[in-house]
Design a protein around this motif. Structure first.
Motif, PDB file in Angstrom:
ATOM      1  N   CYS A 403      11.779  34.953 -32.396  1.00  0.00           N
ATOM      2  CA  CYS A 403      10.973  36.151 -32.656  1.00  0.00           C
ATOM      3  C   CYS A 403       9.782  35.869 -33.558  1.00  0.00           C
ATOM      4  O   CYS A 403       9.227  36.796 -34.159  1.00  0.00           O
ATOM      5  CB  CYS A 403      11.841  37.240 -33.272  1.00  0.00           C
ATOM      6  N   GLN A 406       6.478  37.849 -32.980  1.00  0.00           N
ATOM      7  CA  GLN A 406       6.456  39.299 -33.137  1.00  0.00           C
ATOM      8  C   GLN A 406       5.601  39.673 -34.349  1.00  0.00           C
ATOM      9  O   GLN A 406       5.339  38.842 -35.219  1.00  0.00           O
ATOM     10  CB  GLN A 406       7.885  39.832 -33.296  1.00  0.00           C
ATOM     11  N   PRO A 407       5.178  40.940 -34.443  1.00  0.00           N
ATOM     12  CA  PRO A 407       4.390  41.354 -35.609  1.00  0.00           C
ATOM     13  C   PRO A 407       5.146  41.124 -36.919  1.00  0.00           C
ATOM     14  O   PRO A 407       6.384  41.180 -36.969  1.00  0.00           O
ATOM     15  CB  PRO A 407       4.146  42.847 -35.355  1.00  0.00           C
ATOM     16  N   HIS A 409       5.432  42.962 -39.481  1.00  0.00           N
ATOM     17  CA  HIS A 409       6.191  44.117 -39.943  1.00  0.00           C
ATOM     18  C   HIS A 409       7.582  44.144 -39.302  1.00  0.00           C
ATOM     19  O   HIS A 409       8.582  44.424 -39.992  1.00  0.00           O
ATOM     20  CB  HIS A 409       5.434  45.404 -39.624  1.00  0.00           C
ATOM     21  N   GLU A 410       7.662  43.832 -38.025  1.00  0.00           N
ATOM     22  CA  GLU A 410       8.960  43.830 -37.345  1.00  0.00           C
ATOM     23  C   GLU A 410       9.838  42.695 -37.864  1.00  0.00           C
ATOM     24  O   GLU A 410      11.045  42.885 -38.068  1.00  0.00           O
ATOM     25  CB  GLU A 410       8.747  43.702 -35.836  1.00  0.00           C
ATOM     26  N   GLN A 411       9.241  41.533 -38.059  1.00  0.00           N
ATOM     27  CA  GLN A 411      10.027  40.427 -38.588  1.00  0.00           C
ATOM     28  C   GLN A 411      10.552  40.734 -39.993  1.00  0.00           C
ATOM     29  O   GLN A 411      11.719  40.486 -40.307  1.00  0.00           O
ATOM     30  CB  GLN A 411       9.178  39.150 -38.617  1.00  0.00           C
ATOM     31  N   THR A 413      11.030  43.679 -41.426  1.00  0.00           N
ATOM     32  CA  THR A 413      12.044  44.738 -41.401  1.00  0.00           C
ATOM     33  C   THR A 413      13.389  44.190 -40.967  1.00  0.00           C
ATOM     34  O   THR A 413      14.431  44.517 -41.554  1.00  0.00           O
ATOM     35  CB  THR A 413      11.589  45.868 -40.463  1.00  0.00           C
ATOM     36  N   TRP A 414      13.374  43.347 -39.946  1.00  0.00           N
ATOM     37  CA  TRP A 414      14.629  42.766 -39.460  1.00  0.00           C
ATOM     38  C   TRP A 414      15.255  41.845 -40.502  1.00  0.00           C
ATOM     39  O   TRP A 414      16.469  41.913 -40.754  1.00  0.00           O
ATOM     40  CB  TRP A 414      14.365  41.989 -38.172  1.00  0.00           C
ATOM     41  N   GLN A 417      16.964  43.798 -43.221  1.00  0.00           N
ATOM     42  CA  GLN A 417      18.274  44.313 -42.822  1.00  0.00           C
ATOM     43  C   GLN A 417      19.341  43.228 -42.870  1.00  0.00           C
ATOM     44  O   GLN A 417      20.473  43.475 -43.296  1.00  0.00           O
ATOM     45  CB  GLN A 417      18.177  44.903 -41.416  1.00  0.00           C
TER      46      GLN A 417
END
Length: 509
Positions: A403, A406-407, A409-411, A413-414, A417
């Motif tokens: 991944c 990917q952007p 922000h998505e990385q 956020t993941w 978590q």
């Protein structure tokens, strides 16, 4: 003539609601006294969920509590459509399908009809269990752990039956049994063990590991153990069908006379019932008959840790445990089962003998270490296992490579978590340094993945620190000290309770 209202007693005149909107059709009626029967039951509401209806399992639970040797001959009627529906809703939505290929979403498209038809097959005896699909997951030591993925309907039926059987066995199971039981998490077992080691005279630890336990469970002995409490032949036939369903691997069906598939919904309860008769009752009896010093016991599924005050009692217990397990087709792992000196006096004794620092042992993902506080007192330190943390980071590295385009922000956020989930389990006292090391390694892996996106990528340490400060939480201890939480959940073990030391049993029996 109108009656005096003061002499009317309970015969109060009221107006009955009219069937029509106007009040012309109203007639007088006598208000009735409340019914005498079922006075102790809660009120019921005729809702679709039936959430407030008095559960029949409460009577089963009370009966099991008051009659310790009674066999329950009528249990299957508790497996009704509503219980099957709750079992379906409790399953994981995104779980891998079994051999039937049915997913949770597909089964739910005609849920009412499917559950009604399944309920009919169960009570007619026409229900057939399908083989489990074999899958393997990597273990921390590099080996593969076999899992059995059951068909969706088998998961539903197993969860419903387990809920019924829990009403009986949760009363029978002893206090030091923590594996896969309601309101008895891994941290409860860790707290009980830490409390026993620090608050009792524990000088020796027996770290026992059962070799291939789930693959070695004898079906014959298991059914005999269940028959002590279950007299309903229909429930026993259901369990027998699950045991005999077998495992499908690469198109070949394998049926064995022993073992329960790991990953099946019913396997944890069956395993606890098996070990309840093989180990728990025997260990409790051994403690009462033979233990002269202190003895603590904590069992989480097939992981057993016992603490002893005297070395000779620990050796005798371990020797007799091996003989006990042989009678029921079980054995101790020769490499993972150890007797070590551990406790508040271990460091001083070993230093006097020139043996070095006390040995450590692992339990539920943590390495237990004999340490010292700032004041020089004994302190039980618990650190995340290095091999487990290394395995988690390797899996995270592989996922980051997939991944990395990917952007950001998505990385971020993941990854946040993932780190929060890791901290939720591992953020215990005395483990702050491992938490910091884990976060540092996650940030380093993220930077490496970003730099691999292009030869001209300029992700410096300054930039990755700013990104990690935005998305990845800092390490923080989330769990209280084990003695505090243990005493809150088990107040009878407080010093004021005056429980004899030889009768201490971690978790309460």
């Amino acid at each position: 003539m109108v009656n005096d209202p003061q002499k009317s007693d309970d015969r109060t005149v009221a107006m009955k609601s009219a069937n029509k909107p106007d009040g012309s059709g109203a007639e007088s009626m006598e208000r009735r006294r409340p019914a005498k029967g079922n006075a102790g039951e809660s009120c019921t509401h005729r809702t679709l969920s039936r959430g407030s209806v008095t559960q029949g399992l409460d009577r089963v639970r009370e009966r099991a509590k008051s009659q310790k040797k009674e066999r329950f001959t009528a249990l299957l009627h508790h497996v009704d459509v509503e219980r099957l529906r709750k079992a379906y809703l409790a399953l994981k939505r995104n779980a891998s399908p079994g051999i039937d290929g049915m997913t949770w979403q597909q089964y739910g498209q005609a849920l009412a009809a499917n559950l009604t038809e399944l309920h009919g097959r169960i009570h007619r005896g026409a229900y057939r269990a399908l083989p489990s699909k074999r899958r393997y997951i990597p273990k921390a030591d590099g080996r593969q752990r076999p899992l059995g993925i059951a068909a969706l309907e088998d998961k539903i039926v197993q969860r419903a039956v387990v809920e019924v059987l829990n009403a009986i066995y949760e009363v029978d199971f002893l206090g030091f049994s923590y594996g896969f039981r309601p309101k008895r998490s891994q941290h409860d077992a860790l707290d009980a063990l830490a409390f026993g080691i620090t608050q009792r005279r524990v000088n020796w630890i027996v770290d026992a590991d059962l070799e291939n336990f789930f693959d070695s469970v004898s079906h014959e002995w298991l059914i005999k153990f269940l028959e002590h409490r279950i007299g309903d032949e229909r429930v026993l036939r259901l369990i027998h069908k699950w045991l005999k369903a077998g495992v499908m691997e690469q198109g070949e069906l394998t049926v064995s006379e022993q073992g329960t598939p790991q990953g099946a919904v019913a396997s944890p309860l069956l395993a606890n019932a098996y070990l309840h008769y093989v180990f728990d009752l025997w260990a409790e009896q051994w403690r009462r008959r033979h233990a002269q010093g202190e003895l603590i016991i904590v069992r989480y599924a097939d992981d057993i840790v016992c603490g002893f005050e005297h070395e000779h009692e620990a050796k005798k217990f371990l020797e007799e445990l091996r003989e006990r397990l042989k009678q029921f087709a079980l054995s101790l792992h020769p490499d993972k089962t150890r007797l070590i000196e551990f406790g508040r006096h271990a460091a001083r004794h070993r230093a006097r003998s020139g043996l070095g620092k006390p040995e450590t042992f692992n339990f539920l993902g943590f390495t237990h270490i004999c340490g010292q506080s700032r004041r020089g007192r004994f302190l039980l330190k618990r650190k995340t296992r290095r091999d487990r943390m290394r395995t988690t980071l390797q899996a995270l590295k592989s996922e980051l490579r997939q991944c990395m385009h990917q952007p950001l922000h998505e990385q971020g956020t993941w990854l946040g978590q993932v780190v929060r989930g890791y901290f939720a389990y591992h953020a215990i006292p005395t483990n702050a340094d491992r938490l910091g090391a884990f976060r540092h390694d996650v940030v380093a892996l993220w930077r490496r993945a970003l730099r691999r996106r292009s030869q001209k990528d300029g992700t410096t340490w300054g930039r990755i620190e700013r990104l990690s400060a935005e998305f990845i939480p800092l390490p923080r201890i989330l769990h209280p000290w084990p003695d505090r939480r243990f005493l809150v959940k088990h107040p009878r073990w407080e010093p004021s309770a005056r429980i004899g030391p030889a009768r201490f049993c971690a978790g309460g029996a």
